[in-house]
Design an enzyme around this catalytic site. Structure first.
Site, PDB file in Angstrom:
ATOM      1  N   CYS A  82       0.863  -1.179   0.000  1.00  0.00           N
ATOM      2  CA  CYS A  82       0.000   0.000   0.000  1.00  0.00           C
ATOM      3  C   CYS A  82       0.904   1.234   0.000  1.00  0.00           C
ATOM      4  CB  CYS A  82      -0.858  -0.040   1.265  1.00  0.00           C
ATOM      5  SG  CYS A  82      -1.841   1.433   1.557  1.00  0.00           S
ATOM      6  N   CYS A  84      -1.000   3.945  -6.431  1.00  0.00           N
ATOM      7  CA  CYS A  84      -1.876   3.297  -5.441  1.00  0.00           C
ATOM      8  C   CYS A  84      -2.135   1.896  -5.975  1.00  0.00           C
ATOM      9  CB  CYS A  84      -3.189   4.072  -5.306  1.00  0.00           C
ATOM     10  SG  CYS A  84      -4.490   3.189  -4.407  1.00  0.00           S
TER      11      CYS A  84
HETATM   12  N1  DGL Z   1      -4.032   0.634  -1.925  1.00  0.00           N
HETATM   13  C1  DGL Z   1      -3.620   1.755  -1.175  1.00  0.00           C
HETATM   14  C2  DGL Z   1      -2.428   2.467  -1.798  1.00  0.00           C
HETATM   15  O1  DGL Z   1      -1.650   1.830  -2.477  1.00  0.00           O
HETATM   16  C3  DGL Z   1      -4.562   2.692  -0.565  1.00  0.00           C
HETATM   17  C4  DGL Z   1      -5.982   2.790  -0.909  1.00  0.00           C
HETATM   18  C5  DGL Z   1      -6.761   3.449   0.210  1.00  0.00           C
HETATM   19  O2  DGL Z   1      -7.067   2.726   1.167  1.00  0.00           O
HETATM   20  O3  DGL Z   1      -7.002   4.661   0.135  1.00  0.00           O
HETATM   21  O4  DGL Z   1      -2.234   3.639  -1.607  1.00  0.00           O
END
Ligand code: DGL
Length: 286
Positions: A83, A197
């Site tokens: 993430c 993301c």
């Molecule tokens: N998948 C996450 C990222 O790579 C975050 C998404 C979220 O929960 O806002 O930033």
């Protein structure tokens, strides 16, 4: 007393822990599995608290620590913060707290700048990632080499969370969002988009369709997988690659949201992502 060698051998059998706020990190997990099919994995999706990208820095830090803590208690040998948001806020603290190998995500600005000498580079990421110091430092490194546009996408990760097991089932909503967020940006052939993301990896086709230009998309998944590979190999806790091609990869999918449908959906999304990577092995979900 246990010798150092015995300890290393034992740790070698531990799983690799991976977490994200939801399904985004499954795209990273799929690449990890295809690169390291002799490892086992435990994936934690904190979907009860998603999205991370629109919370305060303090909240994201607290949730990331809690997610990591949960995985460490499962007995993992390495942690992948799949993430970008959690990485930009919490990876330093995670590394201060635990000695094990911890790998995070970084928007793939470097490969995008290297490949796109003439075009501009649009970085899509959550509002938290974009406003964090770590990201500004990254952009500063490349600001003389390319025109970089920061594009915060509030709400997009949550829309993608609604993905079903065979792909996006609400394309219209997503494409409507993309049209709105791209308004005012004139895309040309040779421009690049960095998917900062992990959720956005699931909507690559929608992005390409909406832009309708020869724009390249970059994500940080491969860089993260390669980094983990290097580090656990260096620590001698990596299992031999291709030692036993017939055995299934053991994977446990855990969600902070306890609905059984969530778990089943995540498992299907993982299988779907692996099929797209032409992964031919078997997965044993436990
Ligand atoms: N998948 C996450 C990222 O790579 C975050 C998404 C979220 O929960 O806002 O930033």
């Amino acid at each position: 007393m246990q010798s150092k060698l015995e300890k290393v051998k034992k740790v070698r059998d531990y799983p690799i822990g991976v977490f994200d706020s939801g399904i985004g990190g499954i795209s990273v997990l799929a690449e990890l599995i295809s690169e390291m099919p002799n490892e086992s994995f435990v994936y934690f999706a904190d979907s009860a608290n998603a999205p991370y990208g629109e919370k305060t820095t303090e909240e994201v830090k607290r949730l990331s620590m809690a997610a990591a803590n949960f995985l460490v208690d499962c007995g993992i040998k390495a942690l992948v913060v799949a993430c970008n948001t959690a990485t930009s806020v919490a990876v330093n603290e995670l590394r201060n707290k635990w000695e094990m190998t911890i790998v995070g995500m970084e928007p793939a600005l470097k490969p995008a700048v290297e490949a796109n000498k003439n075009g501009k580079i649009i970085v899509m990421a959550t509002p938290v990632t974009i406003k964090e110091e770590k990201f500004s430092e990254l952009v500063n490194k490349f600001r003389d080499s390319a025109e970089i546009i920061k594009l915060p996408c509030p709400g997009l990760a949550l829309l993608i969370e609604k993905i079903d097991s065979v792909g996006v089932n609400h394309e219209q909503e997503i494409e409507h969002y993309l049209k709105r967020v791209f308004e005012g940006i004139s895309f040309n052939d040779n421009d690049a988009i960095v998917l900062g993301c992990t959720h956005y990896i699931f909507i690559k086709d929608n992005i390409t369709r909406i832009i309708d230009k020869d724009v390249s998309l970059f994500d940080g998944n491969n860089g993260t997988v390669m980094q983990l590979d290097r580090l656990i190999n260096g620590n001698r806790v990596m299992k031999k690659k291709n030692a036993d091609e017939k055995s299934a990869v053991i994977v446990e999918m855990i969600d902070s949201c306890k609905f059984i449908e969530k778990k089943e959906n995540s498992e299907k999304i993982l299988l779907n992502s692996l099929a797209k990577l032409n992964f031919r092995g078997r997965i044993n979900f436990i």
